[in-house]
Design a protein around this motif. Structure first.
Motif, PDB file in Angstrom:
ATOM      1  N   ASN A  78      35.439  37.884  24.720  1.00  0.00           N
ATOM      2  CA  ASN A  78      35.410  36.845  25.743  1.00  0.00           C
ATOM      3  C   ASN A  78      36.541  37.005  26.746  1.00  0.00           C
ATOM      4  OD1 ASN A  78      33.165  35.112  25.429  1.00  0.00           O
ATOM      5  ND2 ASN A  78      34.082  34.274  23.572  1.00  0.00           N
ATOM      6  N   ARG A  79      37.730  37.374  26.267  1.00  0.00           N
ATOM      7  CA  ARG A  79      38.865  37.545  27.170  1.00  0.00           C
ATOM      8  C   ARG A  79      38.640  38.711  28.125  1.00  0.00           C
ATOM      9  NH1 ARG A  79      43.260  37.840  23.653  1.00  0.00           N
ATOM     10  NH2 ARG A  79      43.141  40.098  23.663  1.00  0.00           N
ATOM     11  N   ALA A  80      38.165  39.843  27.604  1.00  0.00           N
ATOM     12  CA  ALA A  80      37.904  41.008  28.451  1.00  0.00           C
ATOM     13  C   ALA A  80      36.743  40.738  29.407  1.00  0.00           C
ATOM     14  CB  ALA A  80      37.599  42.227  27.584  1.00  0.00           C
ATOM     15  N   CYS A  81      35.709  40.109  28.899  1.00  0.00           N
ATOM     16  CA  CYS A  81      34.548  39.803  29.728  1.00  0.00           C
ATOM     17  C   CYS A  81      34.925  38.841  30.851  1.00  0.00           C
ATOM     18  CB  CYS A  81      33.436  39.209  28.867  1.00  0.00           C
ATOM     19  SG  CYS A  81      31.964  38.760  29.788  1.00  0.00           S
ATOM     20  N   GLY A  82      35.776  37.854  30.540  1.00  0.00           N
ATOM     21  CA  GLY A  82      36.212  36.901  31.550  1.00  0.00           C
ATOM     22  C   GLY A  82      36.975  37.571  32.680  1.00  0.00           C
ATOM     23  N   THR A  83      37.849  38.508  32.330  1.00  0.00           N
ATOM     24  CA  THR A  83      38.595  39.249  33.340  1.00  0.00           C
ATOM     25  C   THR A  83      37.654  40.065  34.217  1.00  0.00           C
ATOM     26  OG1 THR A  83      40.495  39.406  31.868  1.00  0.00           O
ATOM     27  CG2 THR A  83      40.409  40.968  33.693  1.00  0.00           C
ATOM     28  N   CYS A  84      36.717  40.746  33.593  1.00  0.00           N
ATOM     29  CA  CYS A  84      35.762  41.564  34.351  1.00  0.00           C
ATOM     30  C   CYS A  84      34.869  40.695  35.229  1.00  0.00           C
ATOM     31  CB  CYS A  84      34.911  42.394  33.395  1.00  0.00           C
ATOM     32  SG  CYS A  84      35.869  43.603  32.454  1.00  0.00           S
ATOM     33  N   CYS A  85      34.470  39.554  34.724  1.00  0.00           N
ATOM     34  CA  CYS A  85      33.605  38.653  35.481  1.00  0.00           C
ATOM     35  C   CYS A  85      34.301  38.128  36.724  1.00  0.00           C
ATOM     36  CB  CYS A  85      33.158  37.497  34.592  1.00  0.00           C
ATOM     37  SG  CYS A  85      32.164  36.262  35.420  1.00  0.00           S
ATOM     38  N   VAL A  86      35.564  37.725  36.578  1.00  0.00           N
ATOM     39  CA  VAL A  86      36.307  37.199  37.723  1.00  0.00           C
ATOM     40  C   VAL A  86      36.526  38.281  38.770  1.00  0.00           C
ATOM     41  CG1 VAL A  86      38.564  36.310  38.417  1.00  0.00           C
ATOM     42  CG2 VAL A  86      37.401  35.335  36.452  1.00  0.00           C
ATOM     43  N   ARG A  87      36.852  39.478  38.338  1.00  0.00           N
ATOM     44  CA  ARG A  87      37.130  40.561  39.290  1.00  0.00           C
ATOM     45  C   ARG A  87      35.863  41.111  39.936  1.00  0.00           C
ATOM     46  NH1 ARG A  87      41.633  44.140  36.011  1.00  0.00           N
ATOM     47  NH2 ARG A  87      43.183  42.487  35.875  1.00  0.00           N
ATOM     48  N   CYS A  88      34.799  41.286  39.158  1.00  0.00           N
ATOM     49  CA  CYS A  88      33.589  41.948  39.657  1.00  0.00           C
ATOM     50  C   CYS A  88      32.485  40.977  40.050  1.00  0.00           C
ATOM     51  CB  CYS A  88      33.060  42.917  38.601  1.00  0.00           C
ATOM     52  SG  CYS A  88      34.237  44.191  38.131  1.00  0.00           S
ATOM     53  N   LYS A  89      32.618  39.699  39.709  1.00  0.00           N
ATOM     54  CA  LYS A  89      31.603  38.679  40.004  1.00  0.00           C
ATOM     55  C   LYS A  89      30.245  39.040  39.402  1.00  0.00           C
ATOM     56  CE  LYS A  89      34.341  36.227  42.556  1.00  0.00           C
ATOM     57  NZ  LYS A  89      35.422  35.872  41.683  1.00  0.00           N
ATOM     58  N   CYS A  90      30.274  39.566  38.174  1.00  0.00           N
ATOM     59  CA  CYS A  90      29.030  39.969  37.523  1.00  0.00           C
ATOM     60  C   CYS A  90      29.245  40.065  36.020  1.00  0.00           C
ATOM     61  CB  CYS A  90      28.587  41.326  38.075  1.00  0.00           C
ATOM     62  SG  CYS A  90      27.033  41.916  37.398  1.00  0.00           S
ATOM     63  N   VAL A  91      28.220  39.704  35.260  1.00  0.00           N
ATOM     64  CA  VAL A  91      28.179  39.922  33.810  1.00  0.00           C
ATOM     65  C   VAL A  91      26.789  40.473  33.517  1.00  0.00           C
ATOM     66  CG1 VAL A  91      28.239  38.850  31.527  1.00  0.00           C
ATOM     67  CG2 VAL A  91      29.784  38.057  33.303  1.00  0.00           C
ATOM     68  N   PRO A  92      26.714  41.635  32.838  1.00  0.00           N
ATOM     69  CA  PRO A  92      25.402  42.219  32.559  1.00  0.00           C
ATOM     70  C   PRO A  92      24.576  41.346  31.617  1.00  0.00           C
ATOM     71  CG  PRO A  92      27.159  43.805  32.144  1.00  0.00           C
ATOM     72  CD  PRO A  92      27.796  42.488  32.385  1.00  0.00           C
ATOM     73  N   PRO A  93      23.259  41.418  31.722  1.00  0.00           N
ATOM     74  CA  PRO A  93      22.409  40.636  30.819  1.00  0.00           C
ATOM     75  C   PRO A  93      22.420  41.221  29.408  1.00  0.00           C
ATOM     76  CG  PRO A  93      21.071  42.031  32.227  1.00  0.00           C
ATOM     77  CD  PRO A  93      22.485  42.170  32.703  1.00  0.00           C
ATOM     78  N   GLY A  94      22.145  40.391  28.434  1.00  0.00           N
ATOM     79  CA  GLY A  94      22.076  40.857  27.043  1.00  0.00           C
ATOM     80  C   GLY A  94      23.416  40.780  26.356  1.00  0.00           C
ATOM     81  N   THR A  95      23.421  41.207  25.087  1.00  0.00           N
ATOM     82  CA  THR A  95      24.658  41.155  24.313  1.00  0.00           C
ATOM     83  C   THR A  95      25.407  42.480  24.311  1.00  0.00           C
ATOM     84  OG1 THR A  95      23.399  41.657  22.316  1.00  0.00           O
ATOM     85  CG2 THR A  95      23.825  39.337  22.791  1.00  0.00           C
ATOM     86  N   SER A  96      24.774  43.553  24.727  1.00  0.00           N
ATOM     87  CA  SER A  96      25.456  44.841  24.856  1.00  0.00           C
ATOM     88  C   SER A  96      24.645  45.733  25.789  1.00  0.00           C
ATOM     89  CB  SER A  96      25.608  45.524  23.490  1.00  0.00           C
ATOM     90  OG  SER A  96      24.331  45.845  22.979  1.00  0.00           O
ATOM     91  N   GLY A  97      25.303  46.782  26.274  1.00  0.00           N
ATOM     92  CA  GLY A  97      24.635  47.709  27.178  1.00  0.00           C
ATOM     93  C   GLY A  97      24.438  47.113  28.568  1.00  0.00           C
ATOM     94  N   ASN A  98      23.609  47.733  29.350  1.00  0.00           N
ATOM     95  CA  ASN A  98      23.252  47.302  30.707  1.00  0.00           C
ATOM     96  C   ASN A  98      24.452  47.193  31.636  1.00  0.00           C
ATOM     97  OD1 ASN A  98      20.563  46.936  29.796  1.00  0.00           O
ATOM     98  ND2 ASN A  98      21.075  44.867  29.105  1.00  0.00           N
ATOM     99  N   ARG A  99      25.559  47.863  31.330  1.00  0.00           N
ATOM    100  CA  ARG A  99      26.772  47.762  32.135  1.00  0.00           C
ATOM    101  C   ARG A  99      26.569  48.280  33.547  1.00  0.00           C
ATOM    102  NH1 ARG A  99      30.792  50.910  30.359  1.00  0.00           N
ATOM    103  NH2 ARG A  99      32.415  49.507  31.066  1.00  0.00           N
ATOM    104  N   GLU A 100      25.698  49.266  33.717  1.00  0.00           N
ATOM    105  CA  GLU A 100      25.490  49.869  35.042  1.00  0.00           C
ATOM    106  C   GLU A 100      24.843  48.895  36.029  1.00  0.00           C
ATOM    107  OE1 GLU A 100      21.993  50.423  32.484  1.00  0.00           O
ATOM    108  OE2 GLU A 100      24.088  50.972  32.201  1.00  0.00           O
ATOM    109  N   LEU A 101      24.258  47.808  35.532  1.00  0.00           N
ATOM    110  CA  LEU A 101      23.636  46.829  36.430  1.00  0.00           C
ATOM    111  C   LEU A 101      24.662  46.073  37.261  1.00  0.00           C
ATOM    112  CD1 LEU A 101      20.864  45.366  34.094  1.00  0.00           C
ATOM    113  CD2 LEU A 101      20.610  47.038  35.929  1.00  0.00           C
ATOM    114  N   CYS A 102      25.926  46.054  36.815  1.00  0.00           N
ATOM    115  CA  CYS A 102      26.980  45.361  37.567  1.00  0.00           C
ATOM    116  C   CYS A 102      27.738  46.285  38.514  1.00  0.00           C
ATOM    117  CB  CYS A 102      27.959  44.690  36.610  1.00  0.00           C
ATOM    118  SG  CYS A 102      27.304  43.156  35.945  1.00  0.00           S
ATOM    119  N   GLY A 103      27.423  47.555  38.521  1.00  0.00           N
ATOM    120  CA  GLY A 103      28.025  48.464  39.485  1.00  0.00           C
ATOM    121  C   GLY A 103      29.303  49.114  39.009  1.00  0.00           C
TER     122      GLY A 103
END
Length: 119
Positions: A78-103
């Motif tokens: 949650n801490r890492a995801c929160g940092t990435c979400c704030v910086r990139c304005k995106c969270v990939p769908p699902g519980t894992s994978g799909n990282r390339e959808l956020c650029g």
């Protein structure tokens, strides 16, 4: 005579102030109409700082908690995801994978040890 001049001067001043108030209220109405035109429908836009652009707010807490729900270390995730979400304005769908959808912002962010940061 002086009293009459003072009365006329006060009356003129009152008329000028009332006209000035009418002009300023018309200007405020025009400004409100212009502000309504700038908002796009179905999007919540906020201004962050004076030098940043309008951006869409996303619910980083909710998106990250659903992404990290089955992670072995949910607090760390949650801490890492929160940092990435704030910086990139995106969270990939699902519980894992799909990282390339956020650029590239999401996929290229690394920790100090050069491991991928975003879950």
């Amino acid at each position: 005579m002086a009293l009459r001049n003072l009365f006329v001067l006060g009356l003129l001043l009152l008329v000028c102030l009332s006209n000035l108030m009418q002009v300023s209220s018309d200007h405020e109405i025009e400004m409100e109409e212009e502000d309504e035109e700038l908002l796009l429908p179905n999007e919540l836009l906020t201004v962050r700082d004076g030098n940043r652009k309008l951006m869409q707010d996303i619910d980083c807490g909710g998106l990250c908690s659903s992404r990290c729900s089955v992670h072995s270390r949910p607090n760390l995730c949650n801490r890492a995801c929160g940092t990435c979400c704030v910086r990139c304005k995106c969270v990939p769908p699902g519980t894992s994978g799909n990282r390339e959808l956020c650029g590239a912002c999401y996929t290229d962010m690394t920790t100090h040890g050069n491991k991928t940061k975003c879950p």
